[in-house]
Write a protein that holds these residues in place. Structure first.
Motif, PDB file in Angstrom:
ATOM      1  N   GLU A  72     -83.246   2.450  39.418  1.00  0.00           N
ATOM      2  CA  GLU A  72     -84.326   1.463  39.289  1.00  0.00           C
ATOM      3  C   GLU A  72     -84.209   0.380  40.358  1.00  0.00           C
ATOM      4  OE1 GLU A  72     -84.964  -0.127  35.425  1.00  0.00           O
ATOM      5  OE2 GLU A  72     -85.631   1.798  34.601  1.00  0.00           O
ATOM      6  N   ASP A 111     -77.863   2.203  40.235  1.00  0.00           N
ATOM      7  CA  ASP A 111     -79.010   2.269  39.330  1.00  0.00           C
ATOM      8  C   ASP A 111     -80.265   2.640  40.131  1.00  0.00           C
ATOM      9  OD1 ASP A 111     -81.121   1.821  37.634  1.00  0.00           O
ATOM     10  OD2 ASP A 111     -80.463  -0.167  36.987  1.00  0.00           O
ATOM     11  N   ASP A 156     -77.350   7.557  35.970  1.00  0.00           N
ATOM     12  CA  ASP A 156     -78.812   7.552  35.977  1.00  0.00           C
ATOM     13  C   ASP A 156     -79.411   8.329  37.148  1.00  0.00           C
ATOM     14  OD1 ASP A 156     -78.856   6.172  33.651  1.00  0.00           O
ATOM     15  OD2 ASP A 156     -79.398   4.238  34.536  1.00  0.00           O
ATOM     16  N   TRP A 157     -78.589   8.599  38.141  1.00  0.00           N
ATOM     17  CA  TRP A 157     -79.098   9.400  39.261  1.00  0.00           C
ATOM     18  C   TRP A 157     -79.265  10.874  38.881  1.00  0.00           C
ATOM     19  CZ3 TRP A 157     -81.465   7.681  43.426  1.00  0.00           C
ATOM     20  CH2 TRP A 157     -81.297   6.326  43.759  1.00  0.00           C
ATOM     21  N   LYS A 172     -80.730  11.500  35.988  1.00  0.00           N
ATOM     22  CA  LYS A 172     -81.859  11.485  35.050  1.00  0.00           C
ATOM     23  C   LYS A 172     -83.179  11.507  35.822  1.00  0.00           C
ATOM     24  CE  LYS A 172     -78.978   9.180  31.658  1.00  0.00           C
ATOM     25  NZ  LYS A 172     -78.537   7.807  31.373  1.00  0.00           N
TER      26      LYS A 172
END
Ligand code: CO
Ligand code: CO
Ligand code: CO
Ligand code: CO
Ligand code: CO
Ligand code: CO
Ligand code: CO
Ligand code: CO
Lengths: 439, 439, 439, 439
Positions: free
Chosen positions: D161, D159, C389-390, C392
């Motif tokens: 987030e 993550d 996710d890093w 994205k």
């Protein structure tokens, strides 16, 4: 039985060719090693507490697991739901044994009477589940350390009423263990120790602990329990110092109170290393002192100073441990209990399978490697040769008490002894071990 | 007596007002504390080995000291020159005692006969020096660890001839100690342990050690030595694991071989911390087990994993130790031996005075602070109150064996025990200690 | 070349079927692993100091080995005899490299001029032996810690003349290394640290050390040495605290003095664990900081607090280390130097072969297992997925600096972020590793 | 303000003559030491978390304290009740400062919006209480480690987030700190580290952490916060390895990301010792590296491997720490925050007073003793003399870069340097320290 782990049927041996992560690669229960099956040698046990009671907390974090059996407002419902999952897991993991504390399986309640009732109800349920699944009880124990009443110890508490509460739990946990056919009963003195010597009477607390153990032995005979009594050493944590520090310390304690023939030790790997010893050392020491009983198979972290209770994954470390056990003749009532927990981040429902499968294969492989060490015979021979002179004249005369210190000195002078140096051969022996492990 | 330390006459008490670094600020030998002089309480001893034999080497460096008494090609001349300086120092330091190993004072020679002769010659010289200076022998011992023959242990060596060599040294070192009026005889099992379990028979080595100690006890009576026999615990170094690991381990060993009334312990601060215990813990444990004998007063480094043998300089640590000793009634034959050495960089001739003066004042001040802890009475009272219920009905019934475990459980149930929580009051007690130390 | 080890021709690969203890079971120099030969991957080196200079002493014992090349009264004769045996051994052990300190190979002499002459003579001899045997120099170094002049440090000594002496040794050791085609030059700050902060000016000593390293870098270019400069971290021993404590500490030091592109680290397993880190941690950290250079492959004892410098024998530990190295692309000028010694009891002439053979097979097997971890691909994939996710939107915006802290907070609020928990999968990954090692 | 501690008015200085355990014996806020009041020197702060949030749990036991402010079903009511007691305590303890995490003072709520609202409400309440009592905020911080979302780290989470959630908390905690006039803002990377390298990308996580810190610095300027940013080192616990391991590690990190002028360190005694360093070492190192900021004054247990966070009670240890701080010019925005908790058994309502009183007197006395070390001048002089030659010709030429390595070597040869040995005088210096402490 509800199916919580619905993706898994049962873990079976598939050998090293398999790519199935939910299979044993090395543990083949029926395979014969040195005349016994692997199952008979290893006597695996899964623990109730870490696996089903721990919520994923640590000293700096709240629970990460959110188990369904911790969600009801009714403790007894939770206990029953937990037992369902526990036995589903024991069965699916294909191990012969489990182990529990009283309050792992039954709610404490708000009074002693409630505690007794809850434990009684749950004992019946566990018995039924044992019969359904074929899973047996390796050992039971009483948790005399979580409730705040035990903050200053159980048997060693300055308040005799706390001693009495601990006695109460032990009576009922022993009864439950007996009823469930448990093969051992374990005592871990979770807080039998001190935080500061400033408020502690060491001699008094030792007397209390000695008396407690004597009463437990007496009670064992009274109720007709045939299993083995075990004390589990741990040097510290949660306290500053615990009286059951290590095997050698427990041996001295047992000797003082005349209990060395009645109580043996349940040695945990992580507790060994916290005490500054190798796991092998503790096992070998207990065997040499004739108090070896059972194992809590887990591992600590060599860089961390607390009980991480990780699953064993070192074949190198455990081969040496299994070698000591094989040399001693193997377990009798004891076994390999996984006092181990998945990591707080291991929140996948099946991580607990990976943990146990890895641990079981580690111990199985360690058994096989240890058997090779036995079969190789060189290790045994080297040690026998090394001490061989103790079976000859001078050695025998000394050990049999035929010579006084002065006579030995006179003998040295007359013969002008210049003992020949002998190699300890450590490097060579280590290579033999690695050959057994790695080929 | 030659004057090696020609700038110093003798160290005397001058009190806290002095600016003289070569004076005691706190140790006033004649001052009465709790009914005895400080000299009687503290019984200071200086060790021969670190002070006069160690050349300033470490594992990574060669000797930094270049002592004149290490310069002759004739070992016996060196030994005599060393004895001159040693007794000059003992006298000038104003301590009542010293301590030595056989080979500290006499050359080993090239045969057992030479060893015996050298030790005999030097014993006569030491006796004369004791008489000249008034310095007495706290304890003697035999060095059974430096010579390569002891690489695999002395009493626990796989070769009985090595056992015999050790026996020989102990016989002669005991004789020398006896002749010199030594008040104790110490056994430090420098290499009684193992490097690897792979070449070790633990049970066999334990039997050897037990037999050795039994022979030493027997020999003590045979020669009429009235002093105390002492074992010095150390957990490891130079070996991987030593059998005299800590006080609790030695207690178990003594019990196994029926020696717990014959042998006590000489506890070293640095060995305590290497074993994972506080110095106070080891002293308190030995007292609680009735095997407390004597102290090697030094300090380790809390961040280092080897025996740094530094001079004690913590009043905070040693006040707690002296408090335990005062509570137990004080030393009998034991004393405070400085098993301590100056740092390898401390190459100034008088650094060894600074080391000992600081150490003596530290222990003297610790004695005074411990006496204040006694006089304050609150600590004692708090502990007595904390356990007071053990002298009442339930407590007495339990400890006197009037109740079985089941009867205790029944009592708990009937009375629905809910023991009242009590504060351990650790912070309060620690403040009382600091008041005793700092006012 | 004299034949000291006359029972051995040369150690060769014989595979796991052999019963010959003087053969490699796993190290097949020519075998291709991931596109390179094992010899190219592993670049084994034997050290001069432990193997040929150490007499078998420890802090409690005198030398146990009695090597013939330590017997002459003429230091230079000893040095030549030692070189004969050393190269016989390097050759017979079938390793491509060796490593030395200046004073390992040449006597210090009684003046700087003698030192220079001796080193020059011996360098010529070493060069000839390199050519005769094909053995090459992995690295040279200067011993600036054994001579008492270095008691308070070398570059960090309070006396600039001592700094100058150290500079002198380094100049000549660098010249010798250059002449001998050494692939690296190592600096181990054996006593660059302190015994007590009370006599230490930390800032001053750090400046001295920074200047020293800058001068060494400058000198490297001046003499045209193309090898790599390496600092070897060690946290303590012989000092209380050493400035080159661990990889992270050295990184900060290099950054402060602008040297992070000029100097890399030589990581020793035993020093890693003394610093409270796993060996893998130190290697992975150095790689992540772009300062990984070379390895001193040995092992410590998990229960002991000093540098035991044992031969590596854990495939489990070293597989993880080799995995980090393989992932990083492998050694360039670095290699696996056995900074390891046989035990003091290992007095058999051939024990040193057993030590090295075991170590070489351990590292060879570790390489093979690490290659399997690479080939399995799952480990790499799991890590890649974990951080995916890093790459994205949110991750990229954060790392590329497109969002301020407040904008990120606003984003969280607007989206009411509730990040989904993800398993760390530790147990699963550990099982994958054990599959690579044990099948 | 409700009166929870109704037996205590306020703790005042009464001097060593008092027998009142609820008085300061050594801390006299107005007393001048080296030109400043003790209050100005020491800048005491009490922490919210251990004192009012911790329920008395440990890893083996449930809460023992039963605080009334943990009893309501409404978190915000609890938070308000807690603030009442907290400020009553801060006031009664007579300290100028306190410190908190966001979630210590305000409930997390069930969404980010709720979190923001709760923190806003509580910030207003805290501000009012600060004004009423005169107690000021030493520092604020955000707890990014307790919530399960941070199990794998906050800024270093795989993550993004989770990074964003942490950023959110930091933004609001910085705002609150700013509004409350906090003099510092602290970042403790509670879980910025790893459990296993097998699932970790060290380089990636380091980049994330670097970016996070850069954003925090940027945000500081954006909101106009004039306080100091501080990182608190801790080597491990709860994780296996934390990236802010110790002072030296943080220095390297700050240098890499260009932050060494923007961020300083908040050093905790217990974290220092867990990292294998003395507390004095960490403080002296930070000062030598120009990143010293503030202290968490507590103590660990030298025998235990986890963060016991006990109250400081060693004048010996803290005198050395205060000596370093005095030499460096004293605190600027930093202070002495008691990141310490009473023991789980300390269930008496007033035990928390005893803990803080003892700690305050310990640090006050340490300040006085350190001042005596300064006034004695000998320590400073000895160190200055020791390095004096670095201000003379050779020393200056070396440090100023006037000589190359080869020129230094040439100088050594020409002058045949034989540096004169100098004593490190450790024993003498230690005696000077003990004179300052004990007279
Ligand atoms: Co356990
Ligand atoms: Co455990
Ligand atoms: Co000693
Ligand atoms: Co010692
Ligand atoms: Co090395
Ligand atoms: Co090393
Ligand atoms: Co802190
Ligand atoms: Co802490």
């Amino acid at each position: 039985m509800k199916h919580y782990y619905d993706q898994i049927e049962r873990i079976n041996y598939e050998g090293t060719q398999t790519n199935n992560p939910f299979a044993f690669r090395h543990y083949n229960p029926e395979q014969i090693i040195l005349g016994k099956t692997m199952a008979e040698h290893l006597r695996f046990s899964i623990c109730y507490w870490h696996t089903f009671c721990w919520a994923g907390t640590d000293m700096f974090g709240s629970g990460s697991f959110n188990y369904p059996w911790q969600s009801s407002a009714d403790p007894l419902s939770n206990a029953k739901a937990k037992a369902d999952v526990a036995f589903e897991f024991f069965y699916k993991m294909n191990v012969p044994f489990y182990a529990f504390h009283d309050v792992d399986v039954a709610p404490e309640g708000n009074s002693i009477q409630e505690y007794i009732n809850n434990l009684s109800i749950m004992t019946d349920i566990l018995l039924e589940k044992q019969q359904q699944t074929g899973v047996k009880l390796l050992w039971g124990t009483a948790n005399c350390f979580t409730n705040p009443r035990y903050a200053a110890g159980a048997a060693t508490n300055p308040d005799p009423e706390v001693f009495a509460c601990a006695a109460t739990q032990v009576v009922h946990a022993m009864n439950a263990t007996h009823k469930l056919g448990g093969q051992n009963y374990v005592l871990w003195g979770g807080r039998e120790g001190y935080e500061t010597l400033l408020n502690t009477n060491l001699r008094q607390e030792r007397e209390q602990l000695g008396k407690f153990m004597q009463l437990v032995v007496e009670n064992k005979y009274k109720i007709g329990f045939n299993g083995t009594l075990l004390i589990e050493p741990k040097p510290q944590e949660p306290t500053k110092h615990q009286y059951d520090y290590d095997v050698a310390t427990i041996y001295g304690f047992l000797k003082q109170f005349g209990l060395e023939k009645e109580i043996k030790v349940n040695i945990e790997a992580n507790h060994a290393t916290l005490a500054g010893h190798s796991f092998q050392h503790e096992v070998a020491s207990a065997i040499a002192l004739d108090i070896f009983g059972s194992l809590d198979a887990n591992r600590g972290d060599p860089q961390l100073g607390w009980d991480t209770d990780q699953f064993p994954n070192s074949v190198e470390e455990n081969t040496l441990v299994m070698y000591e056990i094989l040399k001693s003749g193997g377990f009798t009532t004891g076994g390999l209990n996984f006092d181990a927990k998945i990591r707080r981040q291991s929140i996948d429902k099946y991580d607990v399978f990976h943990g146990h499968i890895g641990a079981i294969d580690t111990m199985a492989l360690s058994l096989k490697c240890a058997a090779k060490m036995i079969e190789d015979k060189r290790l045994d021979q080297k040690v026998a040769e090394r001490y061989a002179d103790w079976d000859k004249n001078l050695g025998k005369d000394i050990l049999q008490g035929n010579m006084s210190l002065q006579e030995i000195a006179q003998y040295s002078l007359v013969n002008n002894l210049q003992p020949k140096a002998r190699s300890g051969a450590q490097e060579q022996l280590e290579n033999i071990v690695n050959k057994a492990i790695f080929g």
